[in-house]
Design an enzyme around this catalytic site. Structure first.
Site, short mmCIF file in Angstrom:
data_model
loop_
_atom_site.label_atom_id
_atom_site.label_comp_id
_atom_site.label_asym_id
_atom_site.label_seq_id
_atom_site.Cartn_x
_atom_site.Cartn_y
_atom_site.Cartn_z
N THR A 125 64.04 1.82 94.16
CA THR A 125 63.68 3.22 94.40
C THR A 125 64.76 3.78 95.32
O THR A 125 64.83 3.44 96.49
CB THR A 125 62.29 3.35 95.04
OG1 THR A 125 61.31 2.89 94.11
CG2 THR A 125 62.00 4.80 95.39
N LYS A 145 60.16 9.08 89.86
CA LYS A 145 59.54 8.26 90.90
C LYS A 145 59.24 9.12 92.13
O LYS A 145 58.22 8.91 92.81
CB LYS A 145 60.47 7.09 91.29
CG LYS A 145 59.93 6.18 92.40
CD LYS A 145 58.61 5.50 91.99
CE LYS A 145 58.05 4.63 93.12
NZ LYS A 145 58.81 3.39 93.36
N LYS A 152 60.49 5.53 103.63
CA LYS A 152 61.81 5.53 103.00
C LYS A 152 61.80 6.38 101.74
O LYS A 152 62.68 7.21 101.51
CB LYS A 152 62.24 4.10 102.68
CG LYS A 152 63.65 3.95 102.11
CD LYS A 152 63.69 3.95 100.58
CE LYS A 152 63.10 2.65 100.03
NZ LYS A 152 63.30 2.58 98.54
#
Length: 289
Positions: free
Chosen positions: A98, A173, A241
């Site tokens: 990711t 995502k 994050k």
């Protein structure tokens, strides 16, 4: 059977590489920053390990990576001894990290110059999804490259979808994480309210989970949430994050994300409570403190 390389054996990558070997039946070679972990994987799955990403990628038809962030990804691809120095022409590099859409486009350009394909393919489903080979994979890249890689990716996935050109996987995502952030905060507030009101939370969830309020988070996390158990699942540090990537992209594209930005700050409060490695459902702990 294909020759496959897998770079990064964290809580996600370790079982994903295992599914490529056992379920997919591929010849798998691995690299991990901790060599001992790579050697353990090789012994467990009857595979092979190599000391550098470049050596791991050499001769592979498909090279996978699953690391921490943009900087980690650059290090294992274009850095010294990075995989891009070993990937053969005509191979395909699939990145399950990711990361930002920006780094995906950057690496795709380098891959194109070197004569191999690139797909950004972040995953959703968490550690349980990785262990069960039931991840959802959101892929960015050209159709022909996707078509070649999809049967290999399916070794560890229940859903593999092409979302558009390079970068679209990462952007999808981001949408996923935006939705989860708001959902978990709403679930936390609902459970908090129900407990304060003296309701039987199990009975409440049994009813409302069958209606419009139902969600995976509700069915799979409410019990541990009301018990104050958070030592599992997708860590708050990882979610922050991811939300940092989301908010950076929103600043570039002009999207307004007030709830995501607020929930990010709530997660910062959870970190201050010592919950860095707690599951993202720990937003309830912030309300209960």
């Amino acid at each position: 059977m294909a020759k496959v390389a897998f770079i990064g054996l964290g809580v996600m990558g370790y079982p994903m590489a295992g599914h490529l070997k056992n379920r997919g039946g591929h010849e798998v070679t691995v690299y991990n920053r901790s060599a001992a972990k790579a050697e353990r994987w090789a012994a467990e799955f009857n595979g092979a390990s190599r000391p550098t990403p470049a050596e791991c990628a050499k001769d592979a038809d498909f090279v996978f990576s699953c690391v921490g962030n943009d900087d980690d990804l650059r290090a294992v691809t274009t850095g010294p001894d990075g995989a891009f120095h070993g990937v053969k022409a005509g191979a395909i590099f699939i990145d399950n990290t990711t990361a930002s859409a920006e780094v995906a486009r950057e690496l795709a350009a380098v891959a194109s110059d070197k004569g191999f394909g690139f797909l950004d393919a972040p995953v959703s489903g968490g550690q349980a999804g990785a262990e069960n080979g039931a991840l959802t994979v959101m892929v960015g890249g050209d159709q022909a490259t996707f078509d070649k890689a999809k049967p290999i990716i399916e070794s560890y996935a229940k859903m593999v979808g092409r979302m558009g050109d390079v970068g679209a996987g990462q952007l999808t995502k981001m949408v996923n994480q935006i939705c989860i952030a708001g959902l978990v905060q709403g679930l936390s507030e609902g459970l908090h309210f129900g407990m304060k009101a003296g309701l039987d939370i199990a009975a409440v969830v049994d009813v409302i989970s069958k209606g419009a309020a139902g969600s995976w988070q509700m069915e799979n996390r409410y019990k541990t949430m009301v018990q104050g158990q958070y030592e599992h699942g997708f860590a708050v540090d990882w979610m922050r994050k991811d939300l940092s990537i989301v908010l950076d992209e929103a600043r570039r594209n002009g999207a307004s994300l007030p709830v995501a930005a607020l929930v990010d700050q709530f997660y910062a409060e959870v970190q201050k409570m010592g919950g860095n490695r707690w599951d993202t459902s720990s937003l309830l702990a912030r309300l209960e403190k």
